[in-house]
Design a protein around this motif. Sequence first.
Motif, PDB file in Angstrom:
ATOM      1  N   SER A 197      38.122  32.014  38.809  1.00 46.75           N
ATOM      2  CA  SER A 197      38.517  33.142  39.577  1.00 46.75           C
ATOM      3  C   SER A 197      39.721  32.994  39.999  1.00 46.75           C
ATOM      4  O   SER A 197      40.694  34.248  39.966  1.00 46.75           O
ATOM      5  CB  SER A 197      37.687  33.030  40.943  1.00 46.75           C
ATOM      6  OG  SER A 197      38.386  31.904  41.724  1.00 46.75           O
ATOM      7  N   ARG A 256      40.734  40.757  42.817  1.00 39.93           N
ATOM      8  CA  ARG A 256      41.981  40.937  43.447  1.00 39.93           C
ATOM      9  C   ARG A 256      41.715  42.422  44.212  1.00 39.93           C
ATOM     10  O   ARG A 256      42.358  42.661  45.156  1.00 39.93           O
ATOM     11  CB  ARG A 256      43.172  41.213  42.361  1.00 39.93           C
ATOM     12  CG  ARG A 256      43.660  40.030  41.912  1.00 39.93           C
ATOM     13  CD  ARG A 256      45.016  40.195  41.189  1.00 39.93           C
ATOM     14  NE  ARG A 256      44.740  41.043  39.992  1.00 39.93           N
ATOM     15  CZ  ARG A 256      44.511  40.583  38.576  1.00 39.93           C
ATOM     16  NH1 ARG A 256      44.209  39.484  38.534  1.00 39.93           N
ATOM     17  NH2 ARG A 256      44.469  41.610  37.829  1.00 39.93           N
ATOM     18  N   GLU A 286      41.310  32.523  42.497  1.00 42.87           N
ATOM     19  CA  GLU A 286      41.656  32.821  43.667  1.00 42.87           C
ATOM     20  C   GLU A 286      40.733  31.998  44.660  1.00 42.87           C
ATOM     21  O   GLU A 286      39.922  31.304  44.380  1.00 42.87           O
ATOM     22  CB  GLU A 286      41.063  34.218  43.944  1.00 42.87           C
ATOM     23  CG  GLU A 286      41.808  35.293  42.992  1.00 42.87           C
ATOM     24  CD  GLU A 286      43.124  35.567  43.466  1.00 42.87           C
ATOM     25  OE1 GLU A 286      43.472  35.136  44.538  1.00 42.87           O
ATOM     26  OE2 GLU A 286      43.829  36.326  42.645  1.00 42.87           O
ATOM     27  N   LYS A 338      38.929  38.430  37.500  1.00 44.65           N
ATOM     28  CA  LYS A 338      39.805  38.266  38.434  1.00 44.65           C
ATOM     29  C   LYS A 338      40.477  39.524  38.844  1.00 44.65           C
ATOM     30  O   LYS A 338      40.657  39.641  40.047  1.00 44.65           O
ATOM     31  CB  LYS A 338      41.069  37.400  37.707  1.00 44.65           C
ATOM     32  CG  LYS A 338      40.672  36.084  37.207  1.00 44.65           C
ATOM     33  CD  LYS A 338      41.689  35.511  36.504  1.00 44.65           C
ATOM     34  CE  LYS A 338      41.883  33.957  36.368  1.00 44.65           C
ATOM     35  NZ  LYS A 338      42.891  33.438  35.466  1.00 44.65           N
TER      36      LYS A 338
END
Length: 204
Positions: free
Chosen positions: A195, A167, A197, A163
Amino acid sequence: MIAQALFTPAQQKLLGLLFVRVNQGFHLNEIMRLTGLGSASAQRELKRLHESGVIVSERIGNVRRFKPNKDCIVFGELSGLVKKTFGLVSVLNSALAPLQHVLNVAFVYGATAKEQENMDTPVELLLIGDNTSYGELLSRLPVAERLLRRKINPNLYSIPDFKRRLREQQPFILDVLSGQKIYVLGDETDLDKVSGEDVAQLTG
């Protein structure tokens, strides 16, 4: 998926193993150990393939070994289909199966995902999960390397580390995620979950 449409899970595991090293052959106990199939299931599928002429067997000492029949009229087509759909994945899945409780997702990427039959390049493998280590992972890969006759290059990330790299939009991670992937454990949904995301947005 092509493989799921044409073959049962048991057939995929068996054919994926036998067509990895077509000249060697495997005996029943090896097949059961490397594919995870039970005795009844393995013997049933072997019998069907043997009776149809897809595989042949020979007795060496007290052991009968099974391997693809190169004289079968569909050998070339079947060999190509297996290698392009699940041959590599079957071997890797069998190797990683004992770690599936700590691995959320695993997939091959890069040149490996584009051309599985290129036997001169290492297998590029990315894995995401917690509570596992490189030592534990590497102990599982030698058998797969011997079967595939290829080196396996694993990239193992914990979920927090993966992660963080997402980012930070690290180029390697974004490149891998935007490229072709062939899943060994889990699928696209599992990748999205770990993830945390919108992968499509980050790699789009």
